[in-house]
Write a protein that holds these residues in place. Structure first.
Motif, short mmCIF file in Angstrom:
data_model
loop_
_atom_site.label_atom_id
_atom_site.label_comp_id
_atom_site.label_asym_id
_atom_site.label_seq_id
_atom_site.Cartn_x
_atom_site.Cartn_y
_atom_site.Cartn_z
N GLY A 29 -0.01 5.39 -7.65
CA GLY A 29 0.44 7.00 -8.26
C GLY A 29 0.76 6.62 -9.92
N VAL A 30 -0.11 5.28 -10.19
CA VAL A 30 0.36 5.55 -11.34
C VAL A 30 0.06 6.30 -12.51
CG1 VAL A 30 -0.26 2.55 -10.94
CG2 VAL A 30 -1.72 4.16 -12.26
N LEU B 206 3.67 7.28 -1.46
CA LEU B 206 3.95 7.01 -2.48
C LEU B 206 4.75 5.40 -1.80
CD1 LEU B 206 3.32 8.58 -5.47
CD2 LEU B 206 2.01 7.28 -4.70
N ARG B 207 6.09 5.48 -1.65
CA ARG B 207 6.30 3.99 -1.55
C ARG B 207 6.21 3.27 -0.13
NH1 ARG B 207 10.58 8.22 -1.01
NH2 ARG B 207 11.07 7.73 1.04
N GLN B 208 4.94 3.55 0.61
CA GLN B 208 4.53 2.56 1.50
C GLN B 208 3.16 2.36 1.14
OE1 GLN B 208 3.97 5.58 5.23
NE2 GLN B 208 5.64 3.71 5.81
N ASP C 205 -4.72 11.76 -8.16
CA ASP C 205 -5.24 11.03 -7.40
C ASP C 205 -5.09 10.22 -5.54
OD1 ASP C 205 -7.14 11.65 -9.23
OD2 ASP C 205 -7.99 9.81 -9.44
N ALA C 206 -3.59 9.76 -5.76
CA ALA C 206 -3.04 9.63 -4.63
C ALA C 206 -2.20 10.79 -4.00
CB ALA C 206 -1.88 8.58 -5.47
N ALA C 207 -2.41 11.57 -4.57
CA ALA C 207 -1.60 12.98 -3.91
C ALA C 207 -2.67 13.64 -3.30
CB ALA C 207 -1.00 13.75 -4.81
N MET C 208 -3.91 13.85 -3.52
CA MET C 208 -5.51 14.55 -3.06
C MET C 208 -5.37 13.43 -1.85
SD MET C 208 -8.80 15.95 -4.37
CE MET C 208 -8.31 16.51 -5.79
N ALA D 184 -2.60 -0.18 4.08
CA ALA D 184 -0.90 1.15 3.26
C ALA D 184 -1.39 2.19 4.69
CB ALA D 184 -1.29 0.55 2.68
N LEU D 185 -3.30 2.27 4.05
CA LEU D 185 -4.01 3.49 4.24
C LEU D 185 -3.45 3.92 6.07
CD1 LEU D 185 -6.49 4.90 1.98
CD2 LEU D 185 -4.08 5.85 2.26
N LEU D 186 -3.72 3.12 6.54
CA LEU D 186 -3.50 3.16 8.30
C LEU D 186 -2.48 2.91 8.57
CD1 LEU D 186 -6.52 0.72 9.20
CD2 LEU D 186 -6.40 2.98 9.65
N SER D 187 -1.26 1.88 8.08
CA SER D 187 -0.34 2.02 7.97
C SER D 187 0.78 3.30 8.14
CB SER D 187 0.44 1.12 7.49
OG SER D 187 1.90 0.96 8.18
N TRP D 188 0.12 4.42 6.50
CA TRP D 188 1.19 5.60 6.54
C TRP D 188 0.57 6.38 7.65
CZ3 TRP D 188 -1.85 9.99 4.85
CH2 TRP D 188 -0.77 10.64 4.98
N TRP D 189 -0.92 6.32 7.57
CA TRP D 189 -1.47 7.70 8.69
C TRP D 189 -1.02 8.07 10.32
CZ3 TRP D 189 -4.87 7.94 12.92
CH2 TRP D 189 -4.76 9.31 13.15
N GLU D 190 -0.55 6.11 10.40
CA GLU D 190 -0.75 6.10 12.32
C GLU D 190 1.03 6.21 12.01
OE1 GLU D 190 -1.68 2.22 12.36
OE2 GLU D 190 -3.67 2.64 12.94
N SER D 191 1.44 6.81 11.34
CA SER D 191 3.65 6.64 11.50
C SER D 191 3.16 8.56 11.30
CB SER D 191 3.97 6.01 10.51
OG SER D 191 3.97 6.89 8.92
N LEU D 192 2.20 8.93 10.88
CA LEU D 192 2.71 10.34 10.69
C LEU D 192 3.00 11.47 11.89
CD1 LEU D 192 -0.60 11.30 7.98
CD2 LEU D 192 2.58 11.55 7.83
#
Length: 181
Positions: free
Chosen positions: A59-60, A51-53, A71-74, A14-22
């Motif tokens: 994001g709890v 968070l949606r990705q 933590d997710a925000a950072m 998920a992180l790689l996918s999100w970062w690659e979409s930036l």
């Protein structure tokens, strides 16, 4: 995928996918890069998209199982500053690598120790963002995200009881391991 202490395989994908979409969402990337504190990111549409990705346990609310909102925000704010994913080296190892052949480490020992001894979330956030800039934005994003979450976990809960599980020891092993040659 590599095993990390705080990121599972689903998180990594998920992180790689999100970062690659930036690069295709330059406005979102700019929003995330502009924040001066990780709390500011909570108010951006770019973070809501992040968070949606991510898996549902990102994001709890405090007290719930998963990665809390702050933590997710950072993680999102710092990873948005990365320009190139360097999967060959861990985050701490890249700090010890010289920028040019035969040169000094990208990050001095003193700055490395200061990063490890950050006393507040804001201090850590400011220093980790500077580190990404110092590395020219070329960082292993998964190792960086794992390190951020590990630091935050130790900040909120206390360092691990076994020294080899503490982030400072892990980082030091990787950073100083580069000087063995």
């Amino acid at each position: 995928m590599k095993d990390y202490r705080k990121l599972n395989e689903q998180d990594q994908k998920a992180l790689l996918s999100w970062w690659e979409s930036l690069p295709n969402n330059r406005g979102e990337r700019a929003q995330l890069r502009r924040v001066s504190s990780s709390d500011d990111i909570l108010l951006t549409s770019a973070f809501a998209h992040f968070l949606r990705q991510m898996p549902g346990y990102w994001g709890v609310r405090p007290g719930e199982r998963g990665i809390n909102l702050a933590d997710a925000a950072m993680v999102a704010a710092v990873l948005a500053r990365v320009k190139e994913h360097n999967e060959n080296n861990s985050f701490a190892t890249s700090l010890a690598m010289p920028k040019e052949k035969g040169g000094k480490a990208a990050m001095s020992e003193l700055r490395f120790q200061q990063l490890q001894k950050s006393r507040t979330e804001q201090e850590f956030f400011t220093r980790i963002c500077r580190v990404v800039n110092l590395l020219g934005g070329k960082v292993n994003i998964l190792s960086l995200a794992d390190s951020i979450l590990h630091w935050l976990s130790e900040f909120w809960l206390a360092p691990a009881s076994r020294p080899q599980d503490r982030l400072a020891v892990i980082w030091a092993s990787e950073y100083y391991g580069e000087f063995k040659d």
